[in-house]
Design an enzyme around this catalytic site. Structure first.
Site, PDB file in Angstrom:
ATOM      1  N   GLU A 145      10.543  -4.606   4.475  1.00  0.00           N
ATOM      2  CA  GLU A 145      10.622  -6.031   4.096  1.00  0.00           C
ATOM      3  C   GLU A 145      10.311  -6.203   2.607  1.00  0.00           C
ATOM      4  OE1 GLU A 145       8.980  -4.802   6.651  1.00  0.00           O
ATOM      5  OE2 GLU A 145       9.211  -6.047   8.455  1.00  0.00           O
ATOM      6  N   LYS A 201       9.409  -0.996  14.195  1.00  0.00           N
ATOM      7  CA  LYS A 201       9.976  -0.641  12.879  1.00  0.00           C
ATOM      8  C   LYS A 201      11.098   0.377  13.042  1.00  0.00           C
ATOM      9  CE  LYS A 201       5.775  -0.893  10.019  1.00  0.00           C
ATOM     10  NZ  LYS A 201       4.863  -0.104   9.213  1.00  0.00           N
ATOM     11  N   GLY A 243      -4.810  -1.640   5.096  1.00  0.00           N
ATOM     12  CA  GLY A 243      -3.990  -2.758   4.614  1.00  0.00           C
ATOM     13  C   GLY A 243      -4.653  -4.109   4.856  1.00  0.00           C
ATOM     14  N   ARG A 244      -5.157  -4.327   6.070  1.00  0.00           N
ATOM     15  CA  ARG A 244      -5.729  -5.644   6.400  1.00  0.00           C
ATOM     16  C   ARG A 244      -7.134  -5.823   5.828  1.00  0.00           C
ATOM     17  NH1 ARG A 244      -4.689  -2.427  10.538  1.00  0.00           N
ATOM     18  NH2 ARG A 244      -6.342  -1.628  11.878  1.00  0.00           N
ATOM     19  N   GLU A 255      -4.704  -6.773  14.728  1.00  0.00           N
ATOM     20  CA  GLU A 255      -4.197  -5.442  14.354  1.00  0.00           C
ATOM     21  C   GLU A 255      -5.328  -4.415  14.466  1.00  0.00           C
ATOM     22  OE1 GLU A 255      -0.670  -4.791  11.470  1.00  0.00           O
ATOM     23  OE2 GLU A 255      -2.393  -4.152  10.297  1.00  0.00           O
ATOM     24  N   HIS A 260      -5.106 -33.453  17.661  1.00  0.00           N
ATOM     25  CA  HIS A 260      -3.990 -34.281  18.132  1.00  0.00           C
ATOM     26  C   HIS A 260      -2.844 -33.428  18.641  1.00  0.00           C
ATOM     27  CE1 HIS A 260      -5.804 -38.045  16.808  1.00  0.00           C
ATOM     28  NE2 HIS A 260      -6.350 -37.291  15.871  1.00  0.00           N
ATOM     29  N   LYS A 296       0.835  -1.196   0.000  1.00  0.00           N
ATOM     30  CA  LYS A 296       0.000   0.000   0.000  1.00  0.00           C
ATOM     31  C   LYS A 296       0.876   1.254   0.000  1.00  0.00           C
ATOM     32  CE  LYS A 296      -3.416   2.397   2.795  1.00  0.00           C
ATOM     33  NZ  LYS A 296      -4.358   2.385   3.908  1.00  0.00           N
TER      34      LYS A 296
HETATM   35  O1  F6P Z   1       3.191  -2.912   9.723  1.00  0.00           O
HETATM   36  C1  F6P Z   1       1.842  -3.116   9.620  1.00  0.00           C
HETATM   37  C2  F6P Z   1       1.354  -2.791   8.252  1.00  0.00           C
HETATM   38  O2  F6P Z   1       1.271  -1.431   8.092  1.00  0.00           O
HETATM   39  C3  F6P Z   1       0.022  -3.464   7.976  1.00  0.00           C
HETATM   40  O3  F6P Z   1      -1.040  -2.764   8.476  1.00  0.00           O
HETATM   41  C4  F6P Z   1       0.059  -3.593   6.512  1.00  0.00           C
HETATM   42  O4  F6P Z   1      -0.897  -4.512   6.046  1.00  0.00           O
HETATM   43  C5  F6P Z   1       1.481  -4.049   6.306  1.00  0.00           C
HETATM   44  O5  F6P Z   1       2.216  -3.306   7.245  1.00  0.00           O
HETATM   45  C6  F6P Z   1       2.042  -3.860   4.935  1.00  0.00           C
HETATM   46  O6  F6P Z   1       1.999  -2.532   4.552  1.00  0.00           O
HETATM   47  P1  F6P Z   1       2.180  -2.106   3.039  1.00  0.00           P
HETATM   48  O7  F6P Z   1       1.080  -2.710   2.257  1.00  0.00           O
HETATM   49  O8  F6P Z   1       2.149  -0.618   3.035  1.00  0.00           O
HETATM   50  O9  F6P Z   1       3.511  -2.635   2.566  1.00  0.00           O
END
Ligand code: F6P
Length: 552
Positions: free
Chosen positions: A220, A516, A276-277, A362, A393, A214
């Site tokens: 990452e 972060k 995002g979620r 979240e 199990h 987003k």
């Molecule tokens: O760190 C949490 C977050 O902001 C989530 O809410 C989001 O889904 C994820 O990181 C990834 O964010 P982006 O889509 O901006 O890479």
């Protein structure tokens, strides 16, 4: 602590409706589910609801008609319905980020009008869906080729959190709807092992990377995307001109996408009013759409929309997401439940609970209310679970005989997917376990029943099952794209209801920021041994140990 919030209304735990529930909870304590069924044998058929293809049985919940009435009164008093309407209308209910919350617009029909700041967003939603459809069709048909002219056979989605969990979960869930000629993989972890394993057996000439972010600033994702670019260009022996055929971006941030080197022609857009979620119905679903095709994707969106409409319009007594949300408030607020298990009896739903963890934790893992004041009540639970029979199990022992109250949702299907062929014969055994477990959890086995089996007295306590463990059962005919959409929307709105009652902002996520920022600060200490100001003594010693073990 002030008795009222900023609007001058009483804080949640000072409300008469909350206090009435506390009193009622006290009166009900000591009542076993066995008693509730003895008193009302019709519960099994009376305590059921239907939404779309989902049949909900909540008869094994520790509730009576009175509990449900009081819970609905709490919902009305806390403004759940007003907030719901404000969300659907595009008001800025994400107060700390001053944003609208409009994931429901992502699955609205083309004829709908939903305005943000006076602008109808539905045409833009459908324009992107159309662009996704054209692109997905071109990849699936082989018309879209890589830099060397080879057909694309591999799709690697790179994203994390909401830019990974939704499409990754849905890809597993809908595997039997996917084009089996395509290899689709999801890379999220910044651990290089994730990307390594995803691409090690792939031909770069046949590989498309879908970079999902987003913000397009998530470290990452940008790190993995950069490494993927090196892998691709190295493998092809090509320069940047090859990027256009092998990289597309899903983002709200055109500037950052261009900066990364992806042509914004190859960008699929979404908007800041999509959290995002909550984004997987947006462009973030592109990898899934490539895998299952546009038609199945649209059928999934229709499933979401069906539940949106139900949540928006069904009366409280029949409103399934409302009920599920209220049950969670009941157990967290008045039974001190700390966690909630979601147990799908479908191998295809193996990532479903992981997806719900972000959605729920979240959203509702907050300890201050919308006015910034500390809450005095429990908010979001720990959400956990894996497909049911495997869990039986492993950790079900604790569910049956442990000391904790853990409400659980059991999700199952009447029909196995047609693709299973002769293996479909195993489905009844799977579902026999499904039904047996909720019965055992609710009714248990009394000491007398154990004794009647001739068990020696000293083993009776060990073989007794207390029962009284609350569960919901969600049953559908078959796991189709539409049913998957319905299930997800159900949980989205359940989470919404709970956040509304707890008076928290379910749509921000400030809690992920500190880690972060610190990671960025710590990195030079690891790589260069830099003296990082502000490192606490424990972390400083650990960093030194790490460098020693790393041979630096
Ligand atoms: O760190 C949490 C977050 O902001 C989530 O809410 C989001 O889904 C994820 O990181 C990834 O964010 P982006 O889509 O901006 O890479």
């Amino acid at each position: 602590m002030s008795e009222t919030n900023a609007q001058g209304t009483p804080r949640l735990d000072r409300r008469p409706e909350w206090q009435a529930l506390a009193k009622h909870g006290g009166e009900l304590s000591g009542t076993h589910l066995r008693d509730l069924f003895d008193r009302d044998p019709d519960r099994g058929s009376r305590y059921t609801l239907q939404v779309g293809d989902l049949h909900l049985d909540y008869s094994k919940q520790l509730v009576t008609d009175e509990t449900l009435r009081l819970l609905r009164e709490l919902a009305a008093a806390t403004g759940v319905f007003e907030l719901r309407d404000a969300m659907f209308a595009g008001e800025r209910i994400n107060v700390t980020e001053n944003r609208a919350v409009l994931h429901t617009a992502l699955r609205a029909p083309q004829s709908a009008t939903i305005a943000v700041d006076g602008q109808n967003v539905v045409p833009a939603v459908h324009a992107v869906l159309y662009k996704m459809t054209v692109f997905a069709d071109r990849v699936r048909s082989g018309e879209w080729t890589g830099h060397t002219g080879k057909r694309i056979r591999n799709v690697v989605n790179i994203g994390i959190g909401g830019s990974d969990l939704g499409p990754a979960m849905a890809y597993e869930a809908l595997r039997s709807y996917t084009d089996r000629g395509l290899t689709v993989r999801f890379v999220s972890n910044v651990d290089g092992a994730d990307l390594h394993e995803a691409v090690r057996d792939l031909d770069p000439a046949e590989t498309l990377f879908v970079i999902a972010s987003k913000t397009f600033t998530t470290i990452e994702t940008i790190t993995n995307a950069t490494s993927a670019k090196q892998w691709l260009l190295g493998g092809l022996g090509a320069g940047d001109e090859a990027v256009a055929k092998h990289f597309v971006a899903l983002s709200t941030n055109a500037e950052k996408v261009a900066e990364f080197g992806i042509d914004t022609q190859n960008m699929f857009e979404f908007w800041d009013w999509v959290g995002g979620r909550y984004s997987f119905d947006s462009a973030i679903g592109l990898s899934l759409m490539i895998a299952i095709g546009a038609e199945a994707f649209r059928s999934m969106l229709a499933g979401f929309h069906l539940v949106d409409e139900h949540f928006r319009t069904a009366p409280p007594e029949h409103n399934v997401p409302l009920l599920l949300g209220l049950l969670g408030v009941w157990y967290g607020g008045f039974h001190d439940a700390q966690s909630h298990a979601v147990l799908p009896y479908s191998h295809y739903l193996s990532r479903f609970t992981a997806y719900l963890q972000q959605l729920d934790m979240e959203s509702n893992g907050k300890s201050v209310d919308r006015d910034g004041k500390p809450v005095d009540w429990q908010t979001g639970p720990v959400v956990w679970g894996t497909p049911g029979t495997n869990g039986q199990h492993a950790y079900y022992q604790l569910l049956h005989q442990g000391t904790k109250l853990i409400p659980a949702d059991f999700i199952g299907f009447a029909r196995p997917l047609p693709e299973l062929g002769p293996l479909a014969g195993q489905h009844d055994l799977l579902m026999a376990n499904f039904f047996a477990q909720t019965q055992a959890l609710a009714f248990g086995k009394t000491p007398d029943e154990v004794r009647a089996e001739g068990v020696p007295e000293e083993l009776v306590p060990h073989k007794t099952f207390r029962g009284n463990h609350p569960t919901s059962t969600i049953l559908a005919t078959e796991l189709t794209p539409s049913v998957l959409g319905q299930l997800i929307a159900l949980y989205e709105h359940k989470v919404f209801v709970q956040g509304a009652i707890w008076n928290i902002d379910s749509f921000d996520q400030w809690g992920v920021e500190l880690g972060k920022v610190l990671a960025k600060r710590v990195e030079p200490a690891l790589t260069e041994g830099a003296d990082v100001p502000g490192l606490d003594p424990s972390t400083k010693a650990l960093v030194a140990k790490y460098r020693e073990l790393r041979g630096r």
